[in-house]
Design a protein around this motif. Structure first.
Motif, short mmCIF file in Angstrom:
data_model
loop_
_atom_site.label_atom_id
_atom_site.label_comp_id
_atom_site.label_asym_id
_atom_site.label_seq_id
_atom_site.Cartn_x
_atom_site.Cartn_y
_atom_site.Cartn_z
N ARG A 74 0.83 -1.11 0.07
CA ARG A 74 -0.12 -0.16 -0.15
C ARG A 74 0.85 1.26 -0.09
O ARG A 74 2.01 1.22 0.65
CB ARG A 74 -0.60 0.02 1.10
CG ARG A 74 -2.23 -0.70 1.26
CD ARG A 74 -2.90 -0.66 2.52
NE ARG A 74 -2.29 -1.18 3.54
CZ ARG A 74 -1.55 -0.28 4.50
NH1 ARG A 74 -1.61 1.00 4.36
NH2 ARG A 74 -0.95 -0.94 5.55
N GLY A 212 -2.73 -5.84 -3.47
CA GLY A 212 -3.29 -5.64 -2.16
C GLY A 212 -4.38 -4.70 -2.09
O GLY A 212 -5.21 -4.56 -2.76
N GLY A 213 -4.17 -4.04 -0.73
CA GLY A 213 -5.14 -3.04 -0.43
C GLY A 213 -5.53 -1.87 -1.29
O GLY A 213 -6.46 -1.16 -1.35
N LYS A 219 -11.72 -4.86 0.50
CA LYS A 219 -10.81 -5.11 1.90
C LYS A 219 -10.77 -3.95 2.67
O LYS A 219 -11.43 -3.39 3.42
CB LYS A 219 -9.70 -5.71 1.31
CG LYS A 219 -8.90 -6.20 2.64
CD LYS A 219 -7.56 -6.99 1.97
CE LYS A 219 -6.59 -7.23 3.25
NZ LYS A 219 -7.32 -7.96 4.37
N ILE A 220 -9.74 -3.07 2.23
CA ILE A 220 -9.49 -2.04 3.28
C ILE A 220 -10.00 -0.74 2.78
O ILE A 220 -10.49 -0.04 3.77
CB ILE A 220 -7.61 -1.65 2.95
CG1 ILE A 220 -6.80 -2.91 3.29
CG2 ILE A 220 -7.26 -0.42 3.57
CD1 ILE A 220 -6.58 -3.28 4.52
N GLN A 241 -9.13 -2.24 12.19
CA GLN A 241 -8.30 -3.13 11.51
C GLN A 241 -7.97 -4.20 12.84
O GLN A 241 -6.95 -3.98 13.45
CB GLN A 241 -6.92 -2.47 11.26
CG GLN A 241 -6.02 -3.72 10.45
CD GLN A 241 -4.70 -3.26 9.93
OE1 GLN A 241 -4.05 -3.70 9.27
NE2 GLN A 241 -4.13 -2.39 10.85
N SER A 264 -0.35 -2.97 10.65
CA SER A 264 0.08 -4.09 9.54
C SER A 264 1.22 -4.64 9.85
O SER A 264 2.30 -4.27 10.42
CB SER A 264 0.13 -3.25 8.34
OG SER A 264 -1.18 -2.52 8.10
N ASP A 292 -8.12 -9.35 10.06
CA ASP A 292 -7.78 -8.18 9.53
C ASP A 292 -8.61 -7.17 9.72
O ASP A 292 -8.34 -5.63 10.07
CB ASP A 292 -7.36 -8.00 8.08
CG ASP A 292 -6.25 -6.90 7.73
OD1 ASP A 292 -5.43 -6.70 8.50
OD2 ASP A 292 -6.52 -6.39 6.63
N PHE A 315 -5.39 -12.56 3.48
CA PHE A 315 -4.29 -11.96 2.60
C PHE A 315 -3.15 -11.75 3.68
O PHE A 315 -2.87 -10.89 4.07
CB PHE A 315 -4.68 -10.64 2.15
CG PHE A 315 -3.86 -9.86 1.29
CD1 PHE A 315 -3.48 -10.75 -0.06
CD2 PHE A 315 -3.29 -8.86 1.43
CE1 PHE A 315 -2.51 -10.37 -1.05
CE2 PHE A 315 -2.29 -8.11 0.33
CZ PHE A 315 -1.87 -8.79 -0.67
N ARG A 394 2.81 -12.24 -0.05
CA ARG A 394 1.60 -12.40 0.58
C ARG A 394 0.94 -14.00 0.12
O ARG A 394 1.24 -14.30 -1.01
CB ARG A 394 0.39 -11.69 0.49
CG ARG A 394 1.05 -10.24 1.15
CD ARG A 394 0.21 -9.61 2.26
NE ARG A 394 0.53 -8.51 3.08
CZ ARG A 394 0.24 -8.24 4.01
NH1 ARG A 394 -0.84 -8.73 4.55
NH2 ARG A 394 0.56 -7.06 4.69
N ALA A 456 4.62 -3.57 5.20
CA ALA A 456 3.27 -3.71 4.51
C ALA A 456 2.92 -2.41 3.87
O ALA A 456 1.86 -2.23 3.03
CB ALA A 456 2.41 -3.91 5.64
C1 SPV Z 1 -2.29 -4.44 5.73
O1 SPV Z 1 -1.31 -3.55 5.12
O2 SPV Z 1 -2.75 -3.87 7.02
C2 SPV Z 1 -2.99 -5.22 5.00
C3 SPV Z 1 -2.46 -5.85 3.62
O3 SPV Z 1 -3.73 -6.13 5.53
S1 SPV Z 1 -3.31 -4.79 2.64
O4 SPV Z 1 -4.60 -5.51 2.31
O5 SPV Z 1 -2.40 -4.26 1.31
O6 SPV Z 1 -3.41 -3.41 3.02
#
Ligand code: SPV
Ligand code: GTP
Ligand code: MN
Length: 611
Positions: A74, A212-213, A219-220, A241, A264, A292, A315, A394, A456
């Motif tokens: 990220r 990823g995120g 997700k994020i 989180q 993270s 997560d 993930f 990952r 991360a």
């Molecule tokens: C994090 O970075 O906290 C993650 C991975 O869980 S990501 O989905 O890339 O944000």
């Protein structure tokens, strides 16, 4: 657009608001084809990705992918929360006016998908039937097949999740356009990437990454940033989180539920997949709900605090995952699980995979091995000891593959929460565990969570920084109201959860970890539940209650007596120093509730009163 209407009809996509949204973005991005995806399409999409070289086989029923080498984590400085109200600006949310960001993103995305397929991914970030379902529906549009494959693993995907919405337009609009990764100036002053959540319009616009995120928008971006904003705006819930686990006491039949935030790459997945230590395994079993994200709310019927994991997969960080640290994670990516690995090392002859910490030494026979960049290890210059796998590499797998998945993880009503923990990656000062006296102290502790930065996110690894509630990169509204919202939601719970701060990462002078961690982390959590039940009393200190050695039940734990003493004690002079930093940290946040300041003053006074 006759073609589009036909595609919608064939896929059974009846929601007219979704159809309009897809049509708008298909025209703007210039996509050549539109394909509506459901989880049942997975096998075909995997086959297509293998044929296109986007995936490689990693043994039977497992896959390997590499991301572009400047697209591996990220990007926090390119991530923005936009709204139309300047009062939504906080210290960490990188607020910008939506009137500025929306045209900018539309400009970046215009024509960017010419010749490409636009995949339409309808998803739900909740177990179906959840009381928070109305905040959970979304539709991601993406131009990248591997992103679709990850979304199918990480979220519940299919048109049914959006066809039957009460309010047809109450879904999150999540647009992902990858862009030309080789020409985006990642990390330079001319960086073209933008990852924007237009929170008051429930619209996510991410441009410039497929990792990823940055790219899996359920997700994020939705599960944390958008949901945190929605939870605050509605006054109804928290989105954090957090990992979420059950600890079943087989002797009494009772299951305790604990959730908590670590920044993270600081141990949430590992904790959620924890096996009980051998000496405790006959009595206790840890079950996995989430690793997560957790959404927390009060059930109006019984007044209790409930939590659930909105995700459908994991993930997880690959580094240091092995038979000793986390056998559960290894089994969750066994052959046949359809797991996808990203940016680890890969052997093109044998289809084996490897990452740092998988085994003490890398494979001895380097024939066929390529590092995460795709370079042959055999062709490395002498002395080149760069990691084979990227530190943020990952694995992606669905919850059904997790061996200790909780039997009731899919139940819509969630689980009652007994404890909330915060944990940093802190090399000194923070003891193994300290329990808080009350809610205000718990929220205060969360707000002052400090941790070392990890791989991360792009940036300086190891640098110490505050990371409130482990939400710093995901904060979507100002910190003062955030603290007040926490006090309000948890304050309404009839039975108050116990709060604690944990730290598995304290180090000695020579850098070794003082606490063996991993499976042994169950012991401090059991102590916390006993404290909550009044079965132990611990030892009170100015910064919380810490366990005595006897209360922790350390049989079988490999730890030196002097290390144990360090992690079960408080270094008062060091803590007094910390209080000054905390003061400065909290002063950044306007409108912080008085209860938080009162907790800060109470802790500071208690530290001053120590001999
Ligand atoms: C994090 O970075 O906290 C993650 C991975 O869980 S990501 O989905 O890339 O944000
Ligand atoms: P995100 O997915 O980025 O949010 O990370 P996470 O919080 O789920 O972190 P994860 O459990 O994947 O752990 C990250 C790293 O910390 C891994 O390399 C783990 O091996 C390591 N780790 C986890 N738990 C412990 C522990 O108890 N002790 C030590 N020393 N390392 C740990
Ligand atoms: Mn995370």
């Amino acid at each position: 657009m006759a073609d589009l209407e036909k595609a919608f009809d064939e896929a059974g996509l009846t929601n007219t608001a979704v159809r309009e949204y897809v049509t708008y973005w298909a025209e703007l991005t210039g996509a050549e084809r539109v394909e509506i995806v459901s989880a049942a399409d997975d096998a075909r999409l995997i086959q297509e990705a293998l044929e296109a070289g986007e995936l490689e086989p990693a043994g039977e029923g497992r896959y390997y992918s590499r991301s572009y080498e400047k697209d591996t984590a990220r990007s926090e400085e390119r991530t923005i929360v936009a709204t139309s109200n300047p009062e939504d600006k906080g210290v960490y949310n990188n607020w910008r006016p939506s009137s500025e960001m929306k045209p900018l993103l539309e400009e970046r995305m215009r024509g960017a998908s010419i010749g490409k397929t636009m995949y339409v991914v309808p998803y739900l970030m909740a177990p179906p039937g959840s009381p928070l379902e109305r905040y959970a529906a979304g539709v991601e549009l993406t131009d990248t097949r591997t992103v679709v494959l990850h979304m199918i693993r990480m979220a519940r995907v299919g048109v049914d999740h959006i066809n039957h919405l009460h309010d047809q337009s109450s879904f999150v609009r999540a647009v992902h356009v990858t862009g030309d990764l080789e020409n985006l100036g990642q990390g330079t002053p001319d960086d073209q990437r933008y990852f924007v959540t237009v929170a008051d319009e429930r619209t996510i616009l991410h441009f410039g990454s497929s990792y990823g995120g940055n790219a899996l928008l359920g997700k994020i971006a939705h599960g944390l940033r958008q949901a945190a904003y929605d939870g605050w705006a509605s006054g109804k819930f928290l989105a954090e989180q957090f990992m979420l686990i059950g600890i079943k006491d087989k002797q009494t039949g009772r299951t305790y539920h604990i959730c908590g935030g670590f920044p993270s790459a600081s141990g949430k997945t590992n904790l959620a997949m924890m096996l009980a230590p051998d000496s405790l395994g006959d009595r206790y079993h840890v079950t996995f709900y989430g690793d997560d994200i957790a959404w927390l709310w009060i059930d109006p019927e019984d007044g209790k605090l409930y939590g659930m994991n909105p995700e459908y997969g994991v993930f997880g960080v690959a580094k240091d995952t092995n038979e000793i640290t986390n056998p559960t994670a290894l089994h969750s990516v066994d052959e046949g699980t359809h797991a996808i690995f990203t940016n680890i090392a890969y052997n093109e002859n044998t289809q084996e995979v490897w990452w740092e910490g998988r085994t003490p030494e890398p494979p001895a026979d380097i024939t066929g091995w390529r590092d995460w960049r795709g370079h042959l290890i055999a062709e490395r210059a002498a002395g080149d000891d760069a990691p084979w796998a990227h530190p943020n590499s990952r694995f992606t797998t669905t919850l059904d593959n997790v061996p200790n998945i909780a039997p009731d993880y899919n139940e819509p009503h969630g689980v009652p929460i007994d404890g909330i923990i915060f944990g940093g990656r802190t090399r000194d000062r923070e003891p193994l565990i300290r329990a808080m006296h009350d809610l205000a102290e718990g929220v205060y502790d969360g707000l002052t969570l400090g941790a070392e930065a990890t791989a991360a996110a792009e940036g300086v690894e190891g640098l110490l920084r505050y990371d409130p509630m482990s939400m710093r990169p995901f904060m979507s509204y100002p910190e003062g109201p955030y603290a007040a919202h926490w006090l309000k939601i948890i304050g309404e719970a009839k039975e108050q959860p116990i709060f604690a701060h944990v730290n598995w990462f304290q180090r000695g002078q020579d850098g070794h970890f003082l606490w063996p961690g991993y499976r042994e982390n169950l012991r401090p959590l059991l102590w916390l539940m006993k404290l909550h039940n009044g079965e132990v009393t611990g030892r009170d200190t100015p910064v919380g209650i810490i366990p005595t050695e006897e209360e922790l039940h350390l049989e079988g734990v490999d730890i030196a007596p002097e290390d144990l003493e360090t992690i079960l004690s408080i270094n008062v002079p060091r803590w007094r120093q910390e209080m000054e930093h905390r003061q400065e940290h909290l002063e950044q946040f306007p409108n912080l509730p008085e209860e938080i300041w009162a907790a800060h003053r109470r802790v500071a006074a208690a530290l001053e009163a120590e001999g």
